[in-house]
Design a protein around this motif. Structure first.
Motif, PDB file in Angstrom:
ATOM      1  N   TRP A 172       0.808  -1.223   0.000  1.00 53.83           N
ATOM      2  CA  TRP A 172       0.000   0.000   0.000  1.00 53.83           C
ATOM      3  C   TRP A 172       0.836   1.266   0.000  1.00 53.83           C
ATOM      4  O   TRP A 172       1.911   1.315   0.598  1.00 53.83           O
ATOM      5  N   ALA A 173       0.297   2.280  -0.651  1.00 48.07           N
ATOM      6  CA  ALA A 173       0.796   3.649  -0.502  1.00 48.07           C
ATOM      7  C   ALA A 173      -0.372   4.473   0.004  1.00 48.07           C
ATOM      8  O   ALA A 173      -1.473   4.400  -0.550  1.00 48.07           O
ATOM      9  N   GLY A 174      -0.180   5.213   1.059  1.00 46.18           N
ATOM     10  CA  GLY A 174      -1.274   6.004   1.597  1.00 46.18           C
ATOM     11  C   GLY A 174      -0.757   7.048   2.555  1.00 46.18           C
ATOM     12  O   GLY A 174       0.430   7.055   2.915  1.00 46.18           O
ATOM     13  N   PRO A 175      -1.629   7.932   3.006  1.00 46.71           N
ATOM     14  CA  PRO A 175      -1.188   9.019   3.886  1.00 46.71           C
ATOM     15  C   PRO A 175      -0.704   8.534   5.248  1.00 46.71           C
ATOM     16  O   PRO A 175      -0.048   9.278   5.965  1.00 46.71           O
ATOM     17  N   TRP A 176      -1.065   7.291   5.620  1.00 46.93           N
ATOM     18  CA  TRP A 176      -0.612   6.744   6.907  1.00 46.93           C
ATOM     19  C   TRP A 176       0.771   6.106   6.796  1.00 46.93           C
ATOM     20  O   TRP A 176       1.364   5.723   7.791  1.00 46.93           O
ATOM     21  N   VAL A 177       1.287   5.987   5.551  1.00 45.11           N
ATOM     22  CA  VAL A 177       2.574   5.327   5.331  1.00 45.11           C
ATOM     23  C   VAL A 177       3.696   6.333   5.524  1.00 45.11           C
ATOM     24  O   VAL A 177       3.679   7.411   4.947  1.00 45.11           O
ATOM     25  N   HIS A 193       5.592   3.518  -4.994  1.00 42.84           N
ATOM     26  CA  HIS A 193       5.311   2.418  -5.914  1.00 42.84           C
ATOM     27  C   HIS A 193       4.156   1.552  -5.452  1.00 42.84           C
ATOM     28  O   HIS A 193       3.763   0.623  -6.134  1.00 42.84           O
ATOM     29  N   GLY A 194       3.629   1.839  -4.266  1.00 45.24           N
ATOM     30  CA  GLY A 194       2.552   1.011  -3.751  1.00 45.24           C
ATOM     31  C   GLY A 194       1.218   1.368  -4.382  1.00 45.24           C
ATOM     32  O   GLY A 194       1.070   2.328  -5.136  1.00 45.24           O
ATOM     33  N   ALA A 195       0.216   0.554  -4.054  1.00 44.95           N
ATOM     34  CA  ALA A 195      -1.132   0.757  -4.571  1.00 44.95           C
ATOM     35  C   ALA A 195      -1.846   1.814  -3.736  1.00 44.95           C
ATOM     36  O   ALA A 195      -1.787   1.794  -2.509  1.00 44.95           O
ATOM     37  N   ALA A 196      -2.526   2.735  -4.406  1.00 49.80           N
ATOM     38  CA  ALA A 196      -3.307   3.743  -3.700  1.00 49.80           C
ATOM     39  C   ALA A 196      -4.568   3.091  -3.145  1.00 49.80           C
ATOM     40  O   ALA A 196      -5.297   2.419  -3.878  1.00 49.80           O
TER      41      ALA A 196
END
Length: 464
Positions: A172-177, A193-196
């Motif tokens: 995952w790619a997200g604002p918590w990462v 490179h992660g999935a939104a």
């Protein structure tokens, strides 16, 4: 699994997952209709979907497969070990447009990354998250948590992930990462490179009508219980449960542990006069272990036993069901192959039902996925119900219940799950007052949901 009408917010989410290829996590408080939306999507989508869940019972509820069965993954930590795939498994995974995961809050980060790796491998698209498959997830991390590993497996998780939760998987790619730094190099290396992941929350509660009670449940869910709220809940729950009227069923107890539930049910059953009768389930095919059974393999009943229904009444479309999953009744007669149960003064005849365990298969002729029945479990859709564990009360609705937290809630969200089964504060009875230690919220869940909410606000330009 037919649902004909969606609310406005459910329809908007259906349109999002049906008309885009976005990865979506659909969450919401207890009683907001997550299961209804999943059922509607399953029945009405034009996409090739596969539905899975982390446990056998959860998979049965959504008429899908367990994650480990669908992907043929080993039990336990998978890490970077080799994933072997047979040709039939590869064909199934290649045919999926959308993967639906129910009760995703019970899926740990390692398993989520194994799902990603399996799909990339099977579809030959190593640079695309999930091999190009859309992933739609349902669940509430405020209610159910993944089972924590032990020993070396726990040490591995701690060394490679920010937390055990599915949202901290590397895919995952997200604002918590958080981007890796010198102190945490390698913990979260997905970067851009992660999935939104798009987080959407259903907000309209269909279970409770009282706004004050809804507000209190919200406070318990988020761990923001003030002294005033605790006082209201404890004062309401301090009443002695009334003796049921002749036409009423005794109040069900929701307890934290199986041994407490079994003790209460066994004591009440033994106190009834009359002959105890046992209905033995008929099991065909590989239905897994006992903890994967949807009902008791040996159901012990007497006339007068309080029971809970484990399935909705299988009526024709348009007809009113005589009972739903979670309805409480009292056994009035046991005759031959039927059990008669009184529900609020109406006697209904209950017969054994069949639970089917499915497996997805690829049909090369039509180039579509199909579901095959690989096992059947036949039993009365009943369970003794003077008491039930809080975990097994998940998804149920009760007008009245005694909540028995025993020595204390031992898992985050447990107290919220118990309280949110009730339709109103009037039906709350507590075996002891709530304590501050009973209100537990996982800090990683708080971090994830806060970041996702703030990102949603920012993207929609909504006022804070």
């Amino acid at each position: 699994m037919g649902v004909s009408v969606l609310s406005t917010e459910q329809q908007e989410l259906f349109d999002l997952i049906e008309n885009t290829d976005e990865h979506v996590f659909i969450t919401g408080r207890a009683g907001t209709g997550k299961s209804t939306l999943l059922q509607y999507f399953s029945a009405n989508t034009r996409k090739q979907i596969a539905i899975c869940a982390p446990t056998g019972v959860a998979a049965l509820h959504v008429e899908g497969q367990t994650i480990h069965s669908l992907f043929r993954l080993p039990i336990g930590l998978i890490a970077d070990s080799r994933i072997d795939q047979s040709e039939p498994v590869r064909k199934v995974l290649k045919a999926i447009d959308t993967l639906v995961i129910d009760e995703v809050s019970m899926v740990n980060a390692d398993l989520m990354d194994a799902i990603d790796r399996s799909l990339r491998q099977a579809r030959g698209r190593s640079l695309h998250p999930f091999g190009g498959v859309q992933v739609v997830m349902f669940g509430d991390p405020y209610q159910l948590a993944p089972v924590p590993p032990r020993g070396d497996e726990l040490r591995y998780i701690n060394d490679h992930y920010r937390s055990l939760w599915f949202f901290d998987a590397k895919v995952w790619a997200g604002p918590w990462v958080e981007a890796p730094d010198a102190a945490s190099e390698g913990l979260l290396d997905i970067g851009s490179h992660g999935a939104a992941l798009h987080v959407r929350e259903l907000v309209t509660i269909h279970r409770q009508a009282d706004d004050a009670f809804k507000s209190m449940l919200n406070a318990v869910r988020f761990g923001r219980v003030t002294a005033d709220i605790a006082n209201v809940l404890n004062t309401a729950g301090a009443r002695t449960p009334p003796e049921p009227e002749p036409e009423e069923t005794p109040i069900i107890t929701l307890a934290t542990r199986n041994d407490r539930v079994n003790s209460i049910n066994a004591r009440h059953l033994a106190a009834l006069s009359g002959r105890e009768q046992t209905a033995v389930a008929e099991i065909n095919g590989d239905f897994g272990r006992g903890d994967a059974y949807p009902a008791d393999a040996e159901l012990k009943l007497k006339v007068g036993a309080q029971v809970m229904f484990l399935r909705n009444d299988g009526v024709a479309p348009g007809e009113l069901p005589r009972w739903v999953n979670g309805t409480i009744g009292t056994v009035t007669r046991i005759v031959g192959g039927t059990v008669k149960v009184d529900i609020d003064g109406d006697e209904v005849e209950v017969e054994p039902v069949v639970w089917e365990r499915f497996r997805y298969a690829y049909n090369p002729g039509t180039k579509t996925l199909s579901r095959e029945v690989v096992a059947e479990f036949t039993q009365f859709p009943l369970r003794l119900a003077w008491a039930v564990t809080i975990h097994k009360s998940q998804g149920k609705t009760y007008d009245r219940a005694v909540i028995d937290l025993g020595s204390g809630a031992f898992a985050p969200g447990q107290t919220y799950v118990a309280l949110s089964r009730l339709t109103s504060l009037d039906g709350l009875y507590l075996s002891r007052p709530l304590r501050p230690s009973d209100i537990r919220v996982d800090p990683d869940v708080r971090r994830f949901m806060k970041a996702a909410y703030e990102a949603r606000l920012a993207s929609s330009n909504l006022p804070n």
